[in-house]
Every structure is written in C-alpha cells, then in structure tokens.
Write a protein that holds these residues in place. Sequence first.
Motif, PDB file in Angstrom:
ATOM      1  N   MET A   1       0.983  -1.184   0.060  1.00 47.48           N
ATOM      2  CA  MET A   1      -0.107  -0.165   0.040  1.00 47.48           C
ATOM      3  C   MET A   1       0.841   1.405   0.170  1.00 47.48           C
ATOM      4  SD  MET A   1      -3.170   0.975   2.556  1.00 47.48           S
ATOM      5  CE  MET A   1      -4.207  -0.486   2.088  1.00 47.48           C
ATOM      6  N   THR A   2       0.686   2.074  -0.852  1.00 45.95           N
ATOM      7  CA  THR A   2       1.530   3.488  -0.940  1.00 45.95           C
ATOM      8  C   THR A   2       1.308   4.439   0.271  1.00 45.95           C
ATOM      9  OG1 THR A   2      -0.145   4.597  -2.233  1.00 45.95           O
ATOM     10  CG2 THR A   2       1.220   3.299  -3.297  1.00 45.95           C
ATOM     11  N   PRO A   3       2.009   5.094   0.453  1.00 42.41           N
ATOM     12  CA  PRO A   3       1.907   6.073   1.611  1.00 42.41           C
ATOM     13  C   PRO A   3       0.728   6.982   1.392  1.00 42.41           C
ATOM     14  CG  PRO A   3       4.175   5.859   1.161  1.00 42.41           C
ATOM     15  CD  PRO A   3       3.484   5.318  -0.023  1.00 42.41           C
ATOM     16  N   LYS A   4       0.597   7.381  -0.060  1.00 41.36           N
ATOM     17  CA  LYS A   4      -0.653   8.393  -0.174  1.00 41.36           C
ATOM     18  C   LYS A   4      -1.975   7.561  -0.068  1.00 41.36           C
ATOM     19  CE  LYS A   4      -2.142  11.332  -3.871  1.00 41.36           C
ATOM     20  NZ  LYS A   4      -1.954  11.784  -5.444  1.00 41.36           N
TER      21      LYS A   4
ATOM     22  N   GLY B   1      -2.587  -6.550   4.868  1.00 34.72           N
ATOM     23  CA  GLY B   1      -1.880  -7.135   4.080  1.00 34.72           C
ATOM     24  C   GLY B   1      -1.970  -8.439   3.800  1.00 34.72           C
ATOM     25  N   ASP B   2      -2.440  -9.067   4.514  1.00 36.38           N
ATOM     26  CA  ASP B   2      -2.909 -10.710   4.678  1.00 36.38           C
ATOM     27  C   ASP B   2      -4.101 -10.905   4.918  1.00 36.38           C
ATOM     28  OD1 ASP B   2      -2.542 -10.077   7.247  1.00 36.38           O
ATOM     29  OD2 ASP B   2      -1.262 -11.810   7.893  1.00 36.38           O
ATOM     30  N   LEU B   3      -4.521 -12.307   4.695  1.00 32.35           N
ATOM     31  CA  LEU B   3      -5.632 -12.837   4.884  1.00 32.35           C
ATOM     32  C   LEU B   3      -6.059 -13.105   6.449  1.00 32.35           C
ATOM     33  CD1 LEU B   3      -7.724 -13.888   2.817  1.00 32.35           C
ATOM     34  CD2 LEU B   3      -6.806 -15.964   3.037  1.00 32.35           C
ATOM     35  N   PHE B   4      -5.234 -13.515   7.049  1.00 27.14           N
ATOM     36  CA  PHE B   4      -5.410 -13.753   8.620  1.00 27.14           C
ATOM     37  C   PHE B   4      -5.769 -12.472   9.218  1.00 27.14           C
ATOM     38  CE2 PHE B   4      -4.218 -13.653  12.957  1.00 27.14           C
ATOM     39  CZ  PHE B   4      -5.113 -14.520  13.490  1.00 27.14           C
ATOM     40  N   ASN B   5      -5.072 -11.385   9.133  1.00 25.91           N
ATOM     41  CA  ASN B   5      -5.584  -9.986   9.742  1.00 25.91           C
ATOM     42  C   ASN B   5      -6.799  -9.735   8.974  1.00 25.91           C
ATOM     43  OD1 ASN B   5      -3.662  -9.899  11.801  1.00 25.91           O
ATOM     44  ND2 ASN B   5      -2.136  -9.097  10.053  1.00 25.91           N
ATOM     45  N   LEU B   6      -7.155  -9.951   7.844  1.00 25.56           N
ATOM     46  CA  LEU B   6      -8.489  -9.426   7.251  1.00 25.56           C
ATOM     47  C   LEU B   6      -9.442 -10.105   7.959  1.00 25.56           C
ATOM     48  CD1 LEU B   6     -10.042  -7.857   4.748  1.00 25.56           C
ATOM     49  CD2 LEU B   6      -9.769 -10.182   3.560  1.00 25.56           C
ATOM     50  N   TYR B   7      -9.394 -11.416   8.233  1.00 28.67           N
ATOM     51  CA  TYR B   7     -10.309 -12.013   8.980  1.00 28.67           C
ATOM     52  C   TYR B   7     -10.526 -11.376  10.495  1.00 28.67           C
ATOM     53  CZ  TYR B   7     -12.461 -15.620  11.928  1.00 28.67           C
ATOM     54  OH  TYR B   7     -13.249 -16.192  12.857  1.00 28.67           O
ATOM     55  N   VAL B   8      -9.471 -11.093  11.009  1.00 27.95           N
ATOM     56  CA  VAL B   8      -9.440 -10.635  12.313  1.00 27.95           C
ATOM     57  C   VAL B   8     -10.259  -8.997  12.431  1.00 27.95           C
ATOM     58  CG1 VAL B   8      -8.229  -9.602  14.512  1.00 27.95           C
ATOM     59  CG2 VAL B   8      -7.544 -11.693  13.137  1.00 27.95           C
ATOM     60  N   TRP B   9      -9.740  -8.334  11.591  1.00 27.13           N
ATOM     61  CA  TRP B   9     -10.265  -7.166  11.307  1.00 27.13           C
ATOM     62  C   TRP B   9     -12.044  -7.241  10.927  1.00 27.13           C
ATOM     63  CZ3 TRP B   9      -8.333  -3.291  14.196  1.00 27.13           C
ATOM     64  CH2 TRP B   9      -7.066  -3.393  14.035  1.00 27.13           C
ATOM     65  N   PHE B  10     -12.250  -8.153   9.887  1.00 27.19           N
ATOM     66  CA  PHE B  10     -13.450  -8.309   9.664  1.00 27.19           C
ATOM     67  C   PHE B  10     -14.342  -8.741  10.846  1.00 27.19           C
ATOM     68  CE2 PHE B  10     -16.526 -11.615   7.686  1.00 27.19           C
ATOM     69  CZ  PHE B  10     -17.284 -10.742   6.897  1.00 27.19           C
ATOM     70  N   GLU B  11     -14.006  -9.604  11.698  1.00 28.99           N
ATOM     71  CA  GLU B  11     -14.546  -9.914  12.717  1.00 28.99           C
ATOM     72  C   GLU B  11     -14.851  -9.061  13.804  1.00 28.99           C
ATOM     73  OE1 GLU B  11     -16.318 -12.862  13.923  1.00 28.99           O
ATOM     74  OE2 GLU B  11     -16.283 -13.248  11.540  1.00 28.99           O
ATOM     75  N   LEU B  12     -13.809  -8.217  14.060  1.00 34.82           N
ATOM     76  CA  LEU B  12     -14.068  -7.078  14.841  1.00 34.82           C
ATOM     77  C   LEU B  12     -15.106  -6.119  14.623  1.00 34.82           C
ATOM     78  CD1 LEU B  12     -12.904  -5.444  17.402  1.00 34.82           C
ATOM     79  CD2 LEU B  12     -11.748  -4.116  15.760  1.00 34.82           C
ATOM     80  N   GLY B  13     -15.018  -5.929  13.275  1.00 31.52           N
ATOM     81  CA  GLY B  13     -16.323  -5.070  12.899  1.00 31.52           C
ATOM     82  C   GLY B  13     -17.772  -5.682  13.286  1.00 31.52           C
ATOM     83  N   LEU B  14     -17.905  -6.931  12.577  1.00 27.42           N
ATOM     84  CA  LEU B  14     -19.240  -7.702  12.951  1.00 27.42           C
ATOM     85  C   LEU B  14     -19.389  -7.779  14.315  1.00 27.42           C
ATOM     86  CD1 LEU B  14     -18.628 -10.403  10.123  1.00 27.42           C
ATOM     87  CD2 LEU B  14     -19.944  -8.418  10.060  1.00 27.42           C
ATOM     88  N   VAL B  15     -18.571  -8.100  15.356  1.00 33.35           N
ATOM     89  CA  VAL B  15     -18.834  -8.394  16.643  1.00 33.35           C
ATOM     90  C   VAL B  15     -19.325  -7.096  17.045  1.00 33.35           C
ATOM     91  CG1 VAL B  15     -17.906  -8.514  19.109  1.00 33.35           C
ATOM     92  CG2 VAL B  15     -17.509 -10.249  17.106  1.00 33.35           C
TER      93      VAL B  15
ATOM     94  N   LEU C   1      -6.697   7.133   3.770  1.00 38.35           N
ATOM     95  CA  LEU C   1      -7.746   6.130   4.376  1.00 38.35           C
ATOM     96  C   LEU C   1      -7.603   6.593   5.949  1.00 38.35           C
ATOM     97  CD1 LEU C   1      -9.184   3.463   4.868  1.00 38.35           C
ATOM     98  CD2 LEU C   1      -7.019   2.237   5.281  1.00 38.35           C
ATOM     99  N   VAL C   2      -6.249   6.929   6.431  1.00 38.41           N
ATOM    100  CA  VAL C   2      -6.363   7.405   7.771  1.00 38.41           C
ATOM    101  C   VAL C   2      -7.180   8.922   8.030  1.00 38.41           C
ATOM    102  CG1 VAL C   2      -4.851   8.567   9.425  1.00 38.41           C
ATOM    103  CG2 VAL C   2      -4.380   6.373   8.337  1.00 38.41           C
ATOM    104  N   THR C   3      -7.055   9.914   6.878  1.00 39.37           N
ATOM    105  CA  THR C   3      -7.910  11.139   6.902  1.00 39.37           C
ATOM    106  C   THR C   3      -9.572  10.629   6.828  1.00 39.37           C
ATOM    107  OG1 THR C   3      -5.939  11.920   5.784  1.00 39.37           O
ATOM    108  CG2 THR C   3      -8.127  13.003   5.660  1.00 39.37           C
ATOM    109  N   ALA C   4      -9.929   9.806   6.052  1.00 42.37           N
ATOM    110  CA  ALA C   4     -11.000   9.413   5.681  1.00 42.37           C
ATOM    111  C   ALA C   4     -12.019   8.872   7.039  1.00 42.37           C
ATOM    112  CB  ALA C   4     -11.341   8.413   4.784  1.00 42.37           C
ATOM    113  N   LEU C   5     -11.029   7.966   7.887  1.00 43.97           N
ATOM    114  CA  LEU C   5     -11.206   7.287   9.087  1.00 43.97           C
ATOM    115  C   LEU C   5     -11.559   8.532  10.414  1.00 43.97           C
ATOM    116  CD1 LEU C   5      -9.770   3.867   9.305  1.00 43.97           C
ATOM    117  CD2 LEU C   5     -12.187   4.439   9.083  1.00 43.97           C
TER     118      LEU C   5
END
Length: 143
Positions: free
Chosen positions: A1-4, A55-69, A9-13
């Motif tokens: 992911m590029t710094p821009k 950047g990886d599938l495991f962390n995508l799952y973890v963040w996805f679950e955090l949002g769903l919980v 993303l950080v600004t939007a959040l």
Amino acid sequence: MTPKTTASLVTALIVLGAATFAYSFSDADPGPRTQTRLPLVFGMLAGVGGAFSTGDLFNLYVWFELGLVCAVGLLALACTRRSLEATFKYFVLNVLGTLLFLAVAGFLVEEVTKQLLERRALGHHRMGVGVLGDQRRGGDVDH
C-alpha cells in the motif's frame, strides 16, 4: 500500500470518526444513550479501517470479525424484542459468513501452496538441482 493511499484512508477514518462523535451529541438520534454505544461505533470503524489496510488474509479475518462483533453489539443495545430478534438473525448470518470466509481462505491457501510447491519442484527438476545439490557437477552447489 502506498503512503498516499494510507494517508487517504487514515484521513477518511478520522473524518468519519469525528462525524460520528458529533452526531452522537446532536438531537437527531432519539435512540437510547448508553456508555457502550460510542466504543462499539469506533470498534466498527477500527474493523473497517483495519480490513482495508491489512496486507494478509489472517488479519483481514480478524478485522472483519471485530467489525461484525461490534455491529452485533450495536444491534442489541435497544434491548427490545424486535431488536433482539434482528440481532439473533444477524448473528446467525455472521457465523455462516465467517465459516464461508474461513473455508474459502483455507481452500485458497491450499491451492496457492500446491501451485507454489509444484512450480518449485518443476523448476528444480529442470535446473538439475536435487536434494544433494547440483547433479550436473557431481556434488554440492558450493564448489
């Protein structure tokens, strides 16, 4: 992911979080005022932001679950019969979606690993490199 992209993303959040915080103090929402509401909203924001920036599938799952919980927690805040029924239905769909995601991720990892191992085996076979080293030179690779 590029710094821009990361900065965008950080600004939007940050903007979304500030808007959520400001909305919580307005009179636009007649819902119940609880102490767990804002942490759950910000937990959902963290889950979405983390899922987009990982950047990886495991962390995508973890963040996805955090949002769903956190979403399940927000649905259950009203504590009415209707909201608890909706929470239960959403939770069941969440579990089914999670199991589907894990199954697809497992199959994907298996297939990619199999492809990489086949490519490695074919590449070593063509180059003449075996377990004992370079077979064409009669010994180890480090001559």
